[in-house]
Motif scaffolding. Structure first.
Motif, PDB file in Angstrom:
ATOM      1  N   LYS A 116       0.873  -1.229  -0.081  1.00 38.16           N
ATOM      2  CA  LYS A 116       0.023   0.003   0.103  1.00 38.16           C
ATOM      3  C   LYS A 116       0.785   1.257   0.005  1.00 38.16           C
ATOM      4  CE  LYS A 116      -3.310   2.202   2.932  1.00 38.16           C
ATOM      5  NZ  LYS A 116      -4.197   2.030   4.216  1.00 38.16           N
ATOM      6  N   THR A 117       0.738   2.164  -0.872  1.00 37.34           N
ATOM      7  CA  THR A 117       1.258   3.459  -0.954  1.00 37.34           C
ATOM      8  C   THR A 117       0.216   4.542  -0.800  1.00 37.34           C
ATOM      9  OG1 THR A 117       2.974   2.915  -2.381  1.00 37.34           O
ATOM     10  CG2 THR A 117       2.668   5.025  -2.504  1.00 37.34           C
ATOM     11  N   VAL A 118       0.530   5.466   0.127  1.00 34.38           N
ATOM     12  CA  VAL A 118      -0.248   6.665   0.061  1.00 34.38           C
ATOM     13  C   VAL A 118       0.638   7.885  -0.244  1.00 34.38           C
ATOM     14  CG1 VAL A 118      -1.546   8.259   1.686  1.00 34.38           C
ATOM     15  CG2 VAL A 118      -1.449   5.628   1.671  1.00 34.38           C
ATOM     16  N   ILE A 119       0.086   8.702  -1.111  1.00 32.03           N
ATOM     17  CA  ILE A 119       0.925   9.882  -1.416  1.00 32.03           C
ATOM     18  C   ILE A 119       0.002  11.102  -0.802  1.00 32.03           C
ATOM     19  CG2 ILE A 119       1.529  11.504  -3.299  1.00 32.03           C
ATOM     20  CD1 ILE A 119       2.065   8.964  -5.148  1.00 32.03           C
ATOM     21  N   ALA A 120       0.779  11.981  -0.328  1.00 36.24           N
ATOM     22  CA  ALA A 120       0.146  13.272   0.273  1.00 36.24           C
ATOM     23  C   ALA A 120       0.696  14.201  -0.497  1.00 36.24           C
ATOM     24  CB  ALA A 120       0.291  13.650   1.772  1.00 36.24           C
ATOM     25  N   LEU A 121      -0.162  15.268  -1.118  1.00 38.88           N
ATOM     26  CA  LEU A 121       0.333  16.206  -2.024  1.00 38.88           C
ATOM     27  C   LEU A 121       0.048  17.461  -1.220  1.00 38.88           C
ATOM     28  CD1 LEU A 121       1.729  17.646  -4.569  1.00 38.88           C
ATOM     29  CD2 LEU A 121      -0.995  17.422  -5.552  1.00 38.88           C
ATOM     30  N   GLU A 122       1.133  18.678  -1.056  1.00 36.56           N
ATOM     31  CA  GLU A 122       0.733  19.848  -0.474  1.00 36.56           C
ATOM     32  C   GLU A 122       0.925  20.654  -1.800  1.00 36.56           C
ATOM     33  OE1 GLU A 122       0.394  21.197   2.467  1.00 36.56           O
ATOM     34  OE2 GLU A 122       0.335  19.523   3.845  1.00 36.56           O
ATOM     35  N   LEU A 123      -0.054  21.267  -2.267  1.00 31.79           N
ATOM     36  CA  LEU A 123      -0.056  22.318  -3.328  1.00 31.79           C
ATOM     37  C   LEU A 123      -0.861  23.395  -3.441  1.00 31.79           C
ATOM     38  CD1 LEU A 123       1.070  22.452  -6.370  1.00 31.79           C
ATOM     39  CD2 LEU A 123      -1.202  21.374  -7.056  1.00 31.79           C
ATOM     40  N   ASN A 124      -0.372  24.513  -3.288  1.00 29.50           N
ATOM     41  CA  ASN A 124      -1.036  25.903  -3.378  1.00 29.50           C
ATOM     42  C   ASN A 124      -1.851  26.073  -2.073  1.00 29.50           C
ATOM     43  OD1 ASN A 124       0.205  26.620  -5.828  1.00 29.50           O
ATOM     44  ND2 ASN A 124      -1.512  25.541  -6.753  1.00 29.50           N
ATOM     45  N   GLY A 125      -1.486  25.407  -0.740  1.00 31.04           N
ATOM     46  CA  GLY A 125      -2.024  25.631   0.301  1.00 31.04           C
ATOM     47  C   GLY A 125      -3.051  24.630   0.435  1.00 31.04           C
ATOM     48  N   THR A 126      -3.206  23.761  -0.465  1.00 26.46           N
ATOM     49  CA  THR A 126      -4.199  22.472  -0.251  1.00 26.46           C
ATOM     50  C   THR A 126      -3.711  20.850  -0.058  1.00 26.46           C
ATOM     51  OG1 THR A 126      -5.902  23.899  -1.527  1.00 26.46           O
ATOM     52  CG2 THR A 126      -6.464  21.772  -1.243  1.00 26.46           C
ATOM     53  N   GLN A 127      -4.013  20.312   0.732  1.00 24.91           N
ATOM     54  CA  GLN A 127      -3.772  18.873   0.505  1.00 24.91           C
ATOM     55  C   GLN A 127      -4.579  18.013  -0.126  1.00 24.91           C
ATOM     56  OE1 GLN A 127      -3.755  15.683   3.834  1.00 24.91           O
ATOM     57  NE2 GLN A 127      -1.993  16.831   4.661  1.00 24.91           N
ATOM     58  N   HIS A 128      -4.079  16.918  -0.440  1.00 29.22           N
ATOM     59  CA  HIS A 128      -4.512  16.081  -1.473  1.00 29.22           C
ATOM     60  C   HIS A 128      -4.023  14.771  -1.154  1.00 29.22           C
ATOM     61  CE1 HIS A 128      -6.272  19.196  -3.877  1.00 29.22           C
ATOM     62  NE2 HIS A 128      -5.418  19.678  -4.105  1.00 29.22           N
ATOM     63  N   GLN A 129      -4.548  13.641  -1.119  1.00 29.22           N
ATOM     64  CA  GLN A 129      -4.319  12.271  -1.057  1.00 29.22           C
ATOM     65  C   GLN A 129      -4.763  11.039  -2.055  1.00 29.22           C
ATOM     66  OE1 GLN A 129      -4.719  10.258   2.876  1.00 29.22           O
ATOM     67  NE2 GLN A 129      -4.937  12.542   3.640  1.00 29.22           N
ATOM     68  N   PHE A 130      -3.582  10.324  -2.335  1.00 31.30           N
ATOM     69  CA  PHE A 130      -3.614   9.433  -3.354  1.00 31.30           C
ATOM     70  C   PHE A 130      -3.439   8.091  -3.050  1.00 31.30           C
ATOM     71  CE2 PHE A 130      -2.611  13.463  -5.087  1.00 31.30           C
ATOM     72  CZ  PHE A 130      -3.777  13.962  -5.855  1.00 31.30           C
ATOM     73  N   THR A 131      -4.048   7.003  -3.175  1.00 33.43           N
ATOM     74  CA  THR A 131      -3.656   5.578  -2.499  1.00 33.43           C
ATOM     75  C   THR A 131      -3.713   4.465  -3.681  1.00 33.43           C
ATOM     76  OG1 THR A 131      -4.674   6.180  -0.512  1.00 33.43           O
ATOM     77  CG2 THR A 131      -4.387   3.706  -0.781  1.00 33.43           C
ATOM     78  N   GLY A 132      -2.685   3.685  -3.545  1.00 40.28           N
ATOM     79  CA  GLY A 132      -2.416   2.776  -4.410  1.00 40.28           C
ATOM     80  C   GLY A 132      -2.269   1.391  -3.840  1.00 40.28           C
ATOM     81  N   ILE A 133      -3.107   0.206  -4.074  1.00 40.05           N
ATOM     82  CA  ILE A 133      -2.815  -1.102  -3.439  1.00 40.05           C
ATOM     83  C   ILE A 133      -2.325  -2.049  -4.644  1.00 40.05           C
ATOM     84  CG2 ILE A 133      -4.000  -2.746  -2.247  1.00 40.05           C
ATOM     85  CD1 ILE A 133      -5.389  -0.553  -0.976  1.00 40.05           C
ATOM     86  N   CYS A 134      -1.476  -2.877  -4.193  1.00 39.93           N
ATOM     87  CA  CYS A 134      -1.376  -4.094  -5.232  1.00 39.93           C
ATOM     88  C   CYS A 134      -1.255  -5.348  -4.195  1.00 39.93           C
ATOM     89  CB  CYS A 134       0.240  -3.967  -5.609  1.00 39.93           C
ATOM     90  SG  CYS A 134       0.549  -5.344  -6.868  1.00 39.93           S
ATOM     91  N   GLU A 135      -2.482  -6.267  -4.470  1.00 39.20           N
ATOM     92  CA  GLU A 135      -2.618  -7.414  -3.751  1.00 39.20           C
ATOM     93  C   GLU A 135      -1.569  -8.423  -4.225  1.00 39.20           C
ATOM     94  OE1 GLU A 135      -6.680  -8.399  -3.482  1.00 39.20           O
ATOM     95  OE2 GLU A 135      -7.001  -6.455  -2.339  1.00 39.20           O
ATOM     96  N   ARG A 173       3.383  -0.376 -13.874  1.00 37.09           N
ATOM     97  CA  ARG A 173       2.112  -0.318 -14.403  1.00 37.09           C
ATOM     98  C   ARG A 173       1.145  -1.143 -13.349  1.00 37.09           C
ATOM     99  NH1 ARG A 173      -1.057  -3.615 -17.057  1.00 37.09           N
ATOM    100  NH2 ARG A 173       0.377  -5.512 -17.048  1.00 37.09           N
ATOM    101  N   ILE A 174       1.608  -2.206 -12.830  1.00 35.98           N
ATOM    102  CA  ILE A 174       0.725  -2.856 -11.939  1.00 35.98           C
ATOM    103  C   ILE A 174       0.966  -2.837 -10.327  1.00 35.98           C
ATOM    104  CG2 ILE A 174       0.699  -4.942 -13.588  1.00 35.98           C
ATOM    105  CD1 ILE A 174       2.396  -6.237 -11.604  1.00 35.98           C
ATOM    106  N   GLY A 175       1.995  -2.015 -10.100  1.00 35.08           N
ATOM    107  CA  GLY A 175       2.318  -1.973  -8.524  1.00 35.08           C
ATOM    108  C   GLY A 175       1.704  -0.780  -7.656  1.00 35.08           C
ATOM    109  N   HIS A 176       1.626  -0.860  -6.412  1.00 31.01           N
ATOM    110  CA  HIS A 176       1.082   0.200  -5.695  1.00 31.01           C
ATOM    111  C   HIS A 176       1.493   1.716  -5.841  1.00 31.01           C
ATOM    112  CE1 HIS A 176       4.704  -1.753  -4.355  1.00 31.01           C
ATOM    113  NE2 HIS A 176       5.035  -0.719  -3.398  1.00 31.01           N
ATOM    114  N   ARG A 177       2.892   1.754  -6.055  1.00 27.84           N
ATOM    115  CA  ARG A 177       3.540   2.944  -6.163  1.00 27.84           C
ATOM    116  C   ARG A 177       3.082   3.551  -7.375  1.00 27.84           C
ATOM    117  NH1 ARG A 177       8.241   2.046  -4.688  1.00 27.84           N
ATOM    118  NH2 ARG A 177       7.830   2.689  -2.538  1.00 27.84           N
ATOM    119  N   GLY A 178       3.141   2.892  -8.372  1.00 28.39           N
ATOM    120  CA  GLY A 178       2.691   3.252  -9.847  1.00 28.39           C
ATOM    121  C   GLY A 178       1.014   3.736  -9.681  1.00 28.39           C
ATOM    122  N   LYS A 179       0.183   3.033  -9.317  1.00 25.15           N
ATOM    123  CA  LYS A 179      -1.158   3.363  -9.101  1.00 25.15           C
ATOM    124  C   LYS A 179      -1.393   4.482  -8.416  1.00 25.15           C
ATOM    125  CE  LYS A 179      -2.669  -1.651  -9.210  1.00 25.15           C
ATOM    126  NZ  LYS A 179      -3.281  -2.652  -8.393  1.00 25.15           N
ATOM    127  N   ALA A 180      -0.496   4.660  -7.381  1.00 25.82           N
ATOM    128  CA  ALA A 180      -0.715   5.994  -6.608  1.00 25.82           C
ATOM    129  C   ALA A 180      -0.239   7.183  -7.416  1.00 25.82           C
ATOM    130  CB  ALA A 180      -0.022   5.945  -5.300  1.00 25.82           C
TER     131      ALA A 180
END
Length: 191
Positions: A116-135, A173-180
């Motif tokens: 499981k990879t979670v990416i947190a983005l701090e951009l222009n004063g706003t936070q966003h999150q993106f999650t990728g999972i590879c089973e 292409r198939i991995g957790h980090r790639g998906k996030a």
């Protein structure tokens, strides 16, 4: 646009760089003169990603994104999870981590796991999150010499080879980090 990827892991940087559009200049921690250990003291993967991104924005002023990744193993109730890098101790040694995990699964028939990879983005004063999972599953033995971390003992669902045996393009292409990262890129392309 310039974006800092809050990592000192050159393997991660290389993986992520292959996704990022040419219109975005990706900077490493080294590029911005950050040589201290960025805090990762949260007890969740999400928490660590948020903490790292916020630290760089607060202390260096750059828009940035940070990721945290964990290997979650069913038979170990989700361990090593947020402690994946330090599973066998503070030395953060991949070989030690692999050996400890294999030993802990020695008598387990259940080898199911997910990255499981979670990416947190701090951009222009706003936070966003993106999650990728590879089973997938944990193999009984190491195989392959590509990748890093737990790659030699992780097989993605539907694959006969470990992450350490497939190409970087296929892993992305198939991995957790790639998906996030793809979610991050899609978001950046939409603004």
């Amino acid at each position: 646009m310039k974006l800092v990827f809050a990592t000192n892991n050159h393997n991660k940087l290389k993986e992520v760089q292959s996704f990022i559009p040419k219109s975005i200049t990706l900077l490493s921690l080294e590029d911005i003169g950050c040589f201290e250990d960025v805090p990762e003291t949260q007890d969740t993967i999400e928490g660590n990603a948020i903490q790292k991104a916020a630290y760089i924005k607060t202390h260096y002023g750059y828009d940035c994104f940070a990721d945290d990744t964990g290997l979650e193993v069913d038979a170990l109730n989700g361990a090593p999870g947020v402690y994946s890098a330090r599973y066998a101790g503070e030395q953060r040694n991949s070989e030690d981590n692999i050996q400890k995990l294999l030993k802990n699964l020695e008598h387990s028939a259940n080898r199911k796991a997910q990255f499981k990879t979670v990416i947190a983005l701090e951009l222009n004063g706003t936070q966003h999150q993106f999650t990728g999972i590879c089973e997938g599953e944990i193999t009984k033995d190491k195989s392959g010499d590509k990748g890093f971390g737990y790659d030699p003992i992780f097989k993605a669902e539907g694959y006969d080879q470990t992450f350490a045996e497939i190409s970087l393009d296929e892993k992305n292409r198939i991995g957790h980090r790639g998906k996030a990262v793809q979610q991050l890129v899609d978001f950046l392309n939409s603004i």
